[in-house]
Scaffold this motif. Sequence first.
Motif, PDB file in Angstrom:
ATOM      1  N   GLU A 138       0.837  -1.210   0.000  1.00  0.00           N
ATOM      2  CA  GLU A 138       0.000   0.000   0.000  1.00  0.00           C
ATOM      3  C   GLU A 138       0.871   1.260   0.000  1.00  0.00           C
ATOM      4  OE1 GLU A 138      -2.790   2.358   3.215  1.00  0.00           O
ATOM      5  OE2 GLU A 138      -2.807   0.155   3.240  1.00  0.00           O
ATOM      6  N   LEU A 139       1.883   1.281   0.844  1.00  0.00           N
ATOM      7  CA  LEU A 139       2.760   2.446   0.949  1.00  0.00           C
ATOM      8  C   LEU A 139       3.555   2.659  -0.332  1.00  0.00           C
ATOM      9  CD1 LEU A 139       4.089   1.928   4.588  1.00  0.00           C
ATOM     10  CD2 LEU A 139       2.452   3.660   3.820  1.00  0.00           C
ATOM     11  N   LEU A 140       4.008   1.575  -0.949  1.00  0.00           N
ATOM     12  CA  LEU A 140       4.756   1.676  -2.199  1.00  0.00           C
ATOM     13  C   LEU A 140       3.855   2.149  -3.335  1.00  0.00           C
ATOM     14  CD1 LEU A 140       6.862  -1.612  -1.968  1.00  0.00           C
ATOM     15  CD2 LEU A 140       7.805   0.700  -2.053  1.00  0.00           C
ATOM     16  N   THR A 141       2.653   1.600  -3.383  1.00  0.00           N
ATOM     17  CA  THR A 141       1.704   1.962  -4.439  1.00  0.00           C
ATOM     18  C   THR A 141       1.292   3.422  -4.350  1.00  0.00           C
ATOM     19  OG1 THR A 141       0.838  -0.305  -4.509  1.00  0.00           O
ATOM     20  CG2 THR A 141      -0.545   1.423  -5.452  1.00  0.00           C
ATOM     21  N   ASN A 142       1.082   3.907  -3.116  1.00  0.00           N
ATOM     22  CA  ASN A 142       0.650   5.294  -2.914  1.00  0.00           C
ATOM     23  C   ASN A 142       1.794   6.293  -2.988  1.00  0.00           C
ATOM     24  OD1 ASN A 142      -1.912   4.284  -2.507  1.00  0.00           O
ATOM     25  ND2 ASN A 142      -1.800   4.361  -0.269  1.00  0.00           N
ATOM     26  N   GLY A 143       3.004   5.780  -3.122  1.00  0.00           N
ATOM     27  CA  GLY A 143       4.151   6.674  -3.186  1.00  0.00           C
ATOM     28  C   GLY A 143       4.561   7.251  -1.849  1.00  0.00           C
ATOM     29  N   GLU A 144       4.037   6.668  -0.760  1.00  0.00           N
ATOM     30  CA  GLU A 144       4.391   7.167   0.569  1.00  0.00           C
ATOM     31  C   GLU A 144       5.797   6.746   0.975  1.00  0.00           C
ATOM     32  OE1 GLU A 144       1.307   7.052   3.683  1.00  0.00           O
ATOM     33  OE2 GLU A 144       0.022   6.118   2.154  1.00  0.00           O
ATOM     34  N   PRO A 150      17.949  -9.496   6.311  1.00  0.00           N
ATOM     35  CA  PRO A 150      17.415  -8.238   5.775  1.00  0.00           C
ATOM     36  C   PRO A 150      16.998  -8.357   4.313  1.00  0.00           C
ATOM     37  CG  PRO A 150      19.480  -7.875   6.948  1.00  0.00           C
ATOM     38  CD  PRO A 150      19.343  -9.358   6.774  1.00  0.00           C
ATOM     39  N   ILE A 151      15.976  -7.609   3.950  1.00  0.00           N
ATOM     40  CA  ILE A 151      15.563  -7.489   2.555  1.00  0.00           C
ATOM     41  C   ILE A 151      15.180  -6.034   2.316  1.00  0.00           C
ATOM     42  CG2 ILE A 151      13.171  -8.131   3.097  1.00  0.00           C
ATOM     43  CD1 ILE A 151      12.928  -9.283   0.284  1.00  0.00           C
ATOM     44  N   PHE A 152      15.500  -5.547   1.133  1.00  0.00           N
ATOM     45  CA  PHE A 152      15.230  -4.154   0.785  1.00  0.00           C
ATOM     46  C   PHE A 152      14.204  -4.155  -0.350  1.00  0.00           C
ATOM     47  CE2 PHE A 152      19.612  -4.743   2.183  1.00  0.00           C
ATOM     48  CZ  PHE A 152      19.562  -4.042   3.380  1.00  0.00           C
ATOM     49  N   VAL A 153      12.998  -3.812   0.001  1.00  0.00           N
ATOM     50  CA  VAL A 153      11.848  -3.963  -0.886  1.00  0.00           C
ATOM     51  C   VAL A 153      11.536  -2.657  -1.605  1.00  0.00           C
ATOM     52  CG1 VAL A 153       9.373  -4.436  -0.957  1.00  0.00           C
ATOM     53  CG2 VAL A 153      10.868  -5.795   0.537  1.00  0.00           C
ATOM     54  N   SER A 154      11.500  -2.727  -2.926  1.00  0.00           N
ATOM     55  CA  SER A 154      11.130  -1.547  -3.714  1.00  0.00           C
ATOM     56  C   SER A 154      10.044  -1.872  -4.741  1.00  0.00           C
ATOM     57  CB  SER A 154      12.358  -0.971  -4.428  1.00  0.00           C
ATOM     58  OG  SER A 154      12.967  -1.954  -5.250  1.00  0.00           O
ATOM     59  N   THR A 155       9.629  -3.141  -4.804  1.00  0.00           N
ATOM     60  CA  THR A 155       8.575  -3.542  -5.748  1.00  0.00           C
ATOM     61  C   THR A 155       7.521  -4.361  -5.012  1.00  0.00           C
ATOM     62  OG1 THR A 155       9.587  -5.664  -6.376  1.00  0.00           O
ATOM     63  CG2 THR A 155      10.293  -3.684  -7.584  1.00  0.00           C
ATOM     64  N   LEU A 156       6.333  -4.461  -5.616  1.00  0.00           N
ATOM     65  CA  LEU A 156       5.251  -5.234  -5.009  1.00  0.00           C
ATOM     66  C   LEU A 156       5.602  -6.712  -4.946  1.00  0.00           C
ATOM     67  CD1 LEU A 156       2.119  -3.547  -6.658  1.00  0.00           C
ATOM     68  CD2 LEU A 156       3.333  -2.927  -4.565  1.00  0.00           C
ATOM     69  N   GLU A 157       6.369  -7.185  -5.931  1.00  0.00           N
ATOM     70  CA  GLU A 157       6.772  -8.588  -5.958  1.00  0.00           C
ATOM     71  C   GLU A 157       7.701  -8.901  -4.786  1.00  0.00           C
ATOM     72  OE1 GLU A 157       6.898  -6.534  -8.558  1.00  0.00           O
ATOM     73  OE2 GLU A 157       5.189  -7.372  -9.671  1.00  0.00           O
ATOM     74  N   GLU A 158       8.625  -7.990  -4.526  1.00  0.00           N
ATOM     75  CA  GLU A 158       9.556  -8.195  -3.417  1.00  0.00           C
ATOM     76  C   GLU A 158       8.839  -8.157  -2.074  1.00  0.00           C
ATOM     77  OE1 GLU A 158      13.630  -6.278  -5.343  1.00  0.00           O
ATOM     78  OE2 GLU A 158      12.212  -4.986  -4.298  1.00  0.00           O
ATOM     79  N   ALA A 159       7.756  -7.381  -1.990  1.00  0.00           N
ATOM     80  CA  ALA A 159       7.003  -7.261  -0.742  1.00  0.00           C
ATOM     81  C   ALA A 159       6.408  -8.600  -0.308  1.00  0.00           C
ATOM     82  CB  ALA A 159       5.905  -6.219  -0.881  1.00  0.00           C
ATOM     83  N   GLU A 160       6.207  -9.491  -1.251  1.00  0.00           N
ATOM     84  CA  GLU A 160       5.661 -10.815  -0.942  1.00  0.00           C
ATOM     85  C   GLU A 160       6.612 -11.650  -0.092  1.00  0.00           C
ATOM     86  OE1 GLU A 160       2.832 -12.379  -1.291  1.00  0.00           O
ATOM     87  OE2 GLU A 160       1.834 -10.672  -2.225  1.00  0.00           O
ATOM     88  N   LYS A 161       7.883 -11.285  -0.084  1.00  0.00           N
ATOM     89  CA  LYS A 161       8.882 -12.052   0.667  1.00  0.00           C
ATOM     90  C   LYS A 161       8.978 -11.629   2.128  1.00  0.00           C
ATOM     91  CE  LYS A 161      11.845 -12.513  -3.435  1.00  0.00           C
ATOM     92  NZ  LYS A 161      13.204 -12.236  -3.991  1.00  0.00           N
ATOM     93  N   LEU A 162       8.320 -10.544   2.496  1.00  0.00           N
ATOM     94  CA  LEU A 162       8.451 -10.019   3.859  1.00  0.00           C
ATOM     95  C   LEU A 162       7.912 -10.974   4.917  1.00  0.00           C
ATOM     96  CD1 LEU A 162       7.400  -6.306   3.247  1.00  0.00           C
ATOM     97  CD2 LEU A 162       9.652  -7.081   4.063  1.00  0.00           C
ATOM     98  N   VAL A 163       8.671 -11.088   6.004  1.00  0.00           N
ATOM     99  CA  VAL A 163       8.221 -11.815   7.193  1.00  0.00           C
ATOM    100  C   VAL A 163       8.519 -10.930   8.398  1.00  0.00           C
ATOM    101  CG1 VAL A 163       8.621 -14.096   6.175  1.00  0.00           C
ATOM    102  CG2 VAL A 163      10.431 -13.002   7.514  1.00  0.00           C
ATOM    103  N   PHE A 164       7.799 -11.171   9.486  1.00  0.00           N
ATOM    104  CA  PHE A 164       8.035 -10.402  10.716  1.00  0.00           C
ATOM    105  C   PHE A 164       7.509 -11.226  11.881  1.00  0.00           C
ATOM    106  CE2 PHE A 164       7.675  -5.846  12.667  1.00  0.00           C
ATOM    107  CZ  PHE A 164       8.907  -6.025  13.270  1.00  0.00           C
ATOM    108  N   ASN A 165       8.435 -11.788  12.673  1.00  0.00           N
ATOM    109  CA  ASN A 165       8.061 -12.610  13.820  1.00  0.00           C
ATOM    110  C   ASN A 165       9.129 -12.469  14.905  1.00  0.00           C
ATOM    111  OD1 ASN A 165      10.224 -14.461  13.075  1.00  0.00           O
ATOM    112  ND2 ASN A 165       8.840 -15.224  11.474  1.00  0.00           N
ATOM    113  N   ASP A 166       9.009 -13.258  15.961  1.00  0.00           N
ATOM    114  CA  ASP A 166       9.930 -13.109  17.090  1.00  0.00           C
ATOM    115  C   ASP A 166      11.348 -13.574  16.777  1.00  0.00           C
ATOM    116  OD1 ASP A 166       9.440 -15.812  16.958  1.00  0.00           O
ATOM    117  OD2 ASP A 166       8.619 -15.988  18.983  1.00  0.00           O
ATOM    118  N   LYS A 167      11.553 -14.179  15.606  1.00  0.00           N
ATOM    119  CA  LYS A 167      12.903 -14.566  15.187  1.00  0.00           C
ATOM    120  C   LYS A 167      13.622 -13.411  14.470  1.00  0.00           C
ATOM    121  CE  LYS A 167      11.894 -19.500  14.641  1.00  0.00           C
ATOM    122  NZ  LYS A 167      11.870 -20.650  13.692  1.00  0.00           N
TER     123      LYS A 167
END
Length: 261
Positions: free
Chosen positions: A10-16, A32-49
């Motif tokens: 959403e933030l990438l699409t809106n240009g925020e 670490p991953i550096f996301v600049s496309t919607l495709e790359e955003a699919e790889k994101l994870v966020f947990n206690d690890k």
Amino acid sequence: MDELRNKAKELLTNGEIDLFIGYEEGTRIPRPIFVSTLEEAEKLVFNDKCTGNLAVYLTRKDLVGGKKVGIAASYYALKSICQLYDENQIKEHSIKIFGLVDNTLRPFNTINEIKEYLKEATPPEKQTDDELMAQIDAMTMEERWQFWTDELSKCFKCYACRAACPMCYCTKCIVEVNRPQWIQPWAATVSNIEWQINRVMHMAGRCSDCGSCGAACPLGLPVHILTHKMAQLVKENFGEASEKGNVLSTFKPEDKETFIL
């Protein structure tokens, strides 16, 4: 975590934002991953690890210079972000910050909001570090000196500890200054000890105690125990860090002077 992926998209699409700094699955732990496309955003994870301190990338001009950035921040990354802000290294309006609170994604809209959260939040346990620190504290002064001499004699000065630290953002480090030559650039026990003493001293009152310096060491040297102990001593003797400055940049007449013989 679908919620984070959708928010990044959403933030990438809106240009925020132009870039989102987060985690993706790694071989053993999230990396670490550096996301600049919607495709790359699919790889994101966020947990206690996801414990790596991603705040280290916020001062990398080649990565974030001139960009609006989003970041997935662990507890210690949130602490580092507050310190970087207080040191005028990041601007509040150019960063979107997301934390993980009780396994729930939480956006932080202001730095003050993060600071209020940190006042009440319980730091992650550091049982292994605390046990090692207790063992070192129980040593005699001679035994402690021998312990660190043995450990730091193995260092070959790769400076991975420096590269992993969010607060090591100087464009020219003291070890790279040769007029005068403050610290010998080659690996030797005495100069290795000098390097670590300087590194830890510069972290006084600024360190988030994330342990990234020790985690980055290819030899597994427990250099993070030095900053872990220092953070404890600073808190005991000077209290919590404040916006008025850290322990090396401020002076109070009532400060203890027990170090003067």
